[in-house]
Design a protein around this motif. Structure first.
Motif, PDB file in Angstrom:
ATOM      1  N   LYS A   1      15.422  -6.633  -2.141  1.00  0.00           N
ATOM      2  CA  LYS A   1      14.770  -5.952  -3.513  1.00  0.00           C
ATOM      3  C   LYS A   1      13.414  -6.350  -4.187  1.00  0.00           C
ATOM      4  CE  LYS A   1      19.225  -6.081  -5.888  1.00  0.00           C
ATOM      5  NZ  LYS A   1      20.375  -6.776  -6.728  1.00  0.00           N
TER       6      LYS A   1
ATOM      7  N   ASP B   1      18.798   1.878  -8.164  1.00  0.00           N
ATOM      8  CA  ASP B   1      19.128   2.635  -7.467  1.00  0.00           C
ATOM      9  C   ASP B   1      19.181   4.239  -7.636  1.00  0.00           C
ATOM     10  OD1 ASP B   1      20.711   1.422  -5.342  1.00  0.00           O
ATOM     11  OD2 ASP B   1      22.863   1.970  -5.958  1.00  0.00           O
TER      12      ASP B   1
ATOM     13  N   ALA C   1      27.011   4.149  -7.740  1.00  0.00           N
ATOM     14  CA  ALA C   1      24.969   3.816  -7.932  1.00  0.00           C
ATOM     15  C   ALA C   1      25.597   2.910  -8.038  1.00  0.00           C
ATOM     16  CB  ALA C   1      24.493   4.933  -8.345  1.00  0.00           C
ATOM     17  N   GLU C   2      24.724   1.691  -8.083  1.00  0.00           N
ATOM     18  CA  GLU C   2      24.262   0.309  -8.704  1.00  0.00           C
ATOM     19  C   GLU C   2      23.458   0.672  -9.158  1.00  0.00           C
ATOM     20  OE1 GLU C   2      24.181  -2.718  -5.661  1.00  0.00           O
ATOM     21  OE2 GLU C   2      26.075  -1.965  -4.571  1.00  0.00           O
ATOM     22  N   PRO C   3      22.359  -0.811 -10.106  1.00  0.00           N
ATOM     23  CA  PRO C   3      21.893  -0.667 -10.970  1.00  0.00           C
ATOM     24  C   PRO C   3      19.545  -0.694  -9.749  1.00  0.00           C
ATOM     25  CG  PRO C   3      23.115  -1.988 -12.066  1.00  0.00           C
ATOM     26  CD  PRO C   3      23.558  -2.049 -10.452  1.00  0.00           C
TER      27      PRO C   3
ATOM     28  N   LYS D   1      23.506   2.349 -17.560  1.00  0.00           N
ATOM     29  CA  LYS D   1      23.979   1.097 -16.190  1.00  0.00           C
ATOM     30  C   LYS D   1      22.748   0.737 -15.327  1.00  0.00           C
ATOM     31  CE  LYS D   1      27.159   2.074 -12.570  1.00  0.00           C
ATOM     32  NZ  LYS D   1      27.974   3.017 -11.730  1.00  0.00           N
TER      33      LYS D   1
ATOM     34  N   ARG E   1      21.408  -2.053   2.148  1.00  0.00           N
ATOM     35  CA  ARG E   1      20.792  -2.177   1.561  1.00  0.00           C
ATOM     36  C   ARG E   1      19.348  -2.660   2.175  1.00  0.00           C
ATOM     37  NH1 ARG E   1      21.148  -0.567  -3.254  1.00  0.00           N
ATOM     38  NH2 ARG E   1      24.121   0.085  -3.854  1.00  0.00           N
TER      39      ARG E   1
ATOM     40  N   THR F   1      31.532   4.522   0.072  1.00  0.00           N
ATOM     41  CA  THR F   1      30.963   3.709  -1.388  1.00  0.00           C
ATOM     42  C   THR F   1      29.279   3.060  -1.075  1.00  0.00           C
ATOM     43  OG1 THR F   1      32.355   2.040  -0.668  1.00  0.00           O
ATOM     44  CG2 THR F   1      34.123   3.753  -1.718  1.00  0.00           C
ATOM     45  N   GLN F   2      29.367   3.097   0.062  1.00  0.00           N
ATOM     46  CA  GLN F   2      27.775   1.987   0.612  1.00  0.00           C
ATOM     47  C   GLN F   2      26.899   2.239   1.383  1.00  0.00           C
ATOM     48  OE1 GLN F   2      28.144  -1.420  -0.556  1.00  0.00           O
ATOM     49  NE2 GLN F   2      30.151  -0.891  -1.413  1.00  0.00           N
TER      50      GLN F   2
END
Length: 238
Positions: free
Chosen positions: A16, A85, A81-83, A111, A13, A9-10
């Protein structure tokens, strides 16, 4: 890679702000910034092309390994997925069963997903172009995909000739798709920025009348290769 279908799930990172800096560089500059070995290891083969001209992507990879003819695990990846990605999906490069289409694009765009890199088929390309969502793929085909699995999400996999690990930085534009491991992102960005600045200085000198031959210092290379300069036409030299 595990033989059991699995979805992590991860992903690791990146900062940013570093991704934002990378997004301002071209694939060409980052490719050069990686150096002779890493740049070639990270460049997907030339069959990976943008679905529409001008598409650009910069974000971390959420990987999806799919059984040929099936895209169940791609939808799992899109859910996780996160924003910002990037969905990176493969079915081994098969055009059987389109991995990506307009409805998953609609969801991904809502998303905030940054784009998709598909080693396999995309379809609904006219709508993807209208939606201005960046998609790169190795094939265009309308073949219907099943949703049965098996497959895995966020595991290392080979995509268009390059090993992609979850969390790798994916940068793509009209020149191609580049995969940058997290530990190489910072130096690649710094080198790319320096290269861009150097080229900007070159442009100013070219505007002032200099030649590329002079600015690149090519005379010594020409002499080293043994090139003969003949002050005549090739016909007159016969």
């Amino acid at each position: 890679m595990t033989l059991t279908p699995i979805a992590y799930t991860q992903i690791p990172r990146l900062d940013k702000s570093l991704i934002s800096r990378a997004s301002k560089s071209t694939v060409a500059d980052l490719h050069e910034g990686l150096g002779a070995i890493a740049s070639r290891q990270g460049l997907m083969h030339t069959g990976m092309r943008p679905v529409w001209t001008g598409a650009k992507i910069c974000g971390q990879a959420v990987t999806s390994y799919n059984y040929p003819g099936d895209n169940l695990l791609l939808h799992v990846a899109a859910k996780l997925a996160e924003p910002g990605d990037v969905i990176v999906a493969t079915n081994g490069g098969s055009a059987q069963g389109a991995l990506w289409g307009d409805m998953i694009t609609y969801y991904a765009q809502k998303k905030g997903i940054a784009g998709a890199v598909i080693d396999g088929a995309a379809r609904d390309t006219g709508k993807l172009r209208e939606m201005a969502f960046p998609v790169f793929s190795t094939a265009i085909a309308v073949s219907h995909p099943e949703k049965r699995g098996p497959g895995s999400v966020n595991v290392p996999m080979v995509v268009a000739g390059v090993t992609v690990n979850p969390g790798d930085l994916i940068v793509a534009d009209d020149d191609g798709v580049l995969v940058i491991p997290p530990e190489l992102v910072a130096p690649a960005v710094e080198n790319a920025e320096a290269r861009a600045a150097k080229e900007e200085a070159f442009r100013s000198k070219l505007d002032d009348g200099s030649s590329m031959y002079e600015l690149l210092g090519l005379q010594k290379d020409v002499e080293a290769c043994g090139l003969q300069m003949v002050e005549n036409t090739w016909r007159d030299a016969q």
